[in-house]
Design an enzyme around this catalytic site. Sequence first.
Site, PDB file in Angstrom:
ATOM      1  N   VAL A   1       0.840  -1.198   0.000  1.00 18.13           N
ATOM      2  CA  VAL A   1       0.000   0.000   0.000  1.00 18.13           C
ATOM      3  C   VAL A   1       0.875   1.247   0.000  1.00 18.13           C
ATOM      4  CG1 VAL A   1      -1.904   1.213   1.120  1.00 18.13           C
ATOM      5  CG2 VAL A   1      -1.796  -1.286   1.212  1.00 18.13           C
ATOM      6  N   ASP A   2       1.987   1.207   0.727  1.00 10.71           N
ATOM      7  CA  ASP A   2       2.938   2.319   0.683  1.00 10.71           C
ATOM      8  C   ASP A   2       3.434   2.536  -0.741  1.00 10.71           C
ATOM      9  OD1 ASP A   2       3.278   3.450   3.279  1.00 10.71           O
ATOM     10  OD2 ASP A   2       4.312   1.646   3.927  1.00 10.71           O
ATOM     11  N   TYR A   3       3.800   1.458  -1.414  1.00  8.91           N
ATOM     12  CA  TYR A   3       4.339   1.591  -2.768  1.00  8.91           C
ATOM     13  C   TYR A   3       3.291   2.179  -3.714  1.00  8.91           C
ATOM     14  CZ  TYR A   3       7.058   0.639  -6.942  1.00  8.91           C
ATOM     15  OH  TYR A   3       7.769   0.793  -8.099  1.00  8.91           O
TER      16      TYR A   3
END
Length: 408
Positions: A180-182
Site C-alpha cells: 500500500v505504501d508503494y
Amino acid sequence: MSALPLSGIKILDLTRVLAGPLSAQMLADLGAEVIKIERPGGGDDARAFGPPYLVDPEGKANNNNSFYLCANRNKKSVTINIATPEGQAIIRELAKSCDVMMENYKVGDLKRYRLDYESIKAINPGIIYCSVTGFGQTGPYAPRAGYDAIFQAMGGLMSVTGHIDGEPGAGPMKVGPSIVDYMTGMNSSIGILAALYHRKANGGEGQHIDVCLLDTVIASLSHYAQIYLVNGKTPPRRGTWGNGGMPAGAFRCTDGELMLVVGNDGQFARTCAVLGQPELASDPRFARNNDRVVHGKEIMAIFAGLFLKNKVSYWLQELEKAGVPCGPINDFEQMFADPHVRARGMEIKVDHPFEHALSLIRNPLTFSGTPINDYRAPPLLGADTKEVLATIGYEDAKQEALKEQGII
C-alpha cells in the site's frame, strides 16, 4: 540525448518512512532535484527500522539500512530541526524557490509551524504541495496515524488474501511487502506530475494534493471491490487461485511448484494437450471459461493430479512451447539471477561511501529518448546540508552556529 524529463524541477521533501520517500525517489530518478529534510541526529524514521545495515568501513554503527536505502536514491539530505523557529524559517526560505513541497505529517501538525499549504502558498503561490497521510485531510479518521499493515486490514485487502476457507491456515493474511505504501507513492507521483502539467498549461496555478493510504488500497482492489458493488458479496479468499481465467494457481510438481494462469479457451485446450488429457477441453463442465469458474474445484483437482507426474522444468518448457502463461515460483535469489531480469537490468550498482558497488533496484520506467542512466546512492544523513543552505545565503559561520544549537 535529451535531459531527464523533470530536469529543472525542484522538490522540497519532508516525507519520512516509505510512501512519501518512494514518490520523491521516483521524481528524483526522473531528473528532479529533491532536497530531503531529515532530523539532526536521527534522520528519517526509516533509518531506525532495523537491520540489515551497510557495514561502516570503520566498523561503527550507522543508520544506512535496507528500509532507508530502497526509497532515497538520487536525493540530497539536509538536516533541519523543524520544531525550532529557526528551522522553520529555513524551510520557508527553501520553499520559495521550489516547484513542489511534499510532507507526510499528521493532519494539522505543520500548521503550528506555519509550514502547511496555506502558509507556503502565501510565499510561493505556484507551489504544488502534496500531503501523504494514512486517512486523508478530511473525514473522521483524518487525525489518526497508521502504517501499511493497518490499511491492508481496514481497506479490505486482507479479507480477500490468504488460504482458501477450509484449508490449513485459512484466514485474513497481509501481503508480504508494504504494497500500500508503494502504490500510494505511485499515486503521489501521478498527482504531482499532473499538477505540474496543469500549472504549466494553465497560467502558473499551484494546488494542494491530498493522497492517502486508505483511499489507495480501496482503489487498488479494482474488480474485487467491484464484485461487491455489483452483487453485495465480498469475494472469497482464493489462495493462489486466479480470479478471472481458470484454471489458475500454483501447482505442485515432482520437484517444486509452478504458477499457471489459463486465460482463455484456446489456452485451456493447449494446456490439456500438454498434460496428456486433450479430451478435457471438450468436457461440457470445462468447455468455456465461465464453466470452468463454476466447476473450479473440479478442474483444479484434476490439474493438480496431472502436474504431479513430472518436474517443474519439464512443464514450464512444454507450456511455453504451447503459448500458455506460466512461470516458476522464485525466491529473491532466483529472481535476481533470472536471465530476463538481468537483461532488463533491474539490479543496478551505485557508488556509496560505505560500499563501492552497492546494489539497488532500478526505476521500472524505461524511456527511449530520456533514459534513466545516472543513479546516485541514497545520501548519508545531512551529507548535503552545507551545499544546499549555501544556496539560500547561509554562509559557513552561520551554519556552524546553527549546528551548535542543534538546528541543523
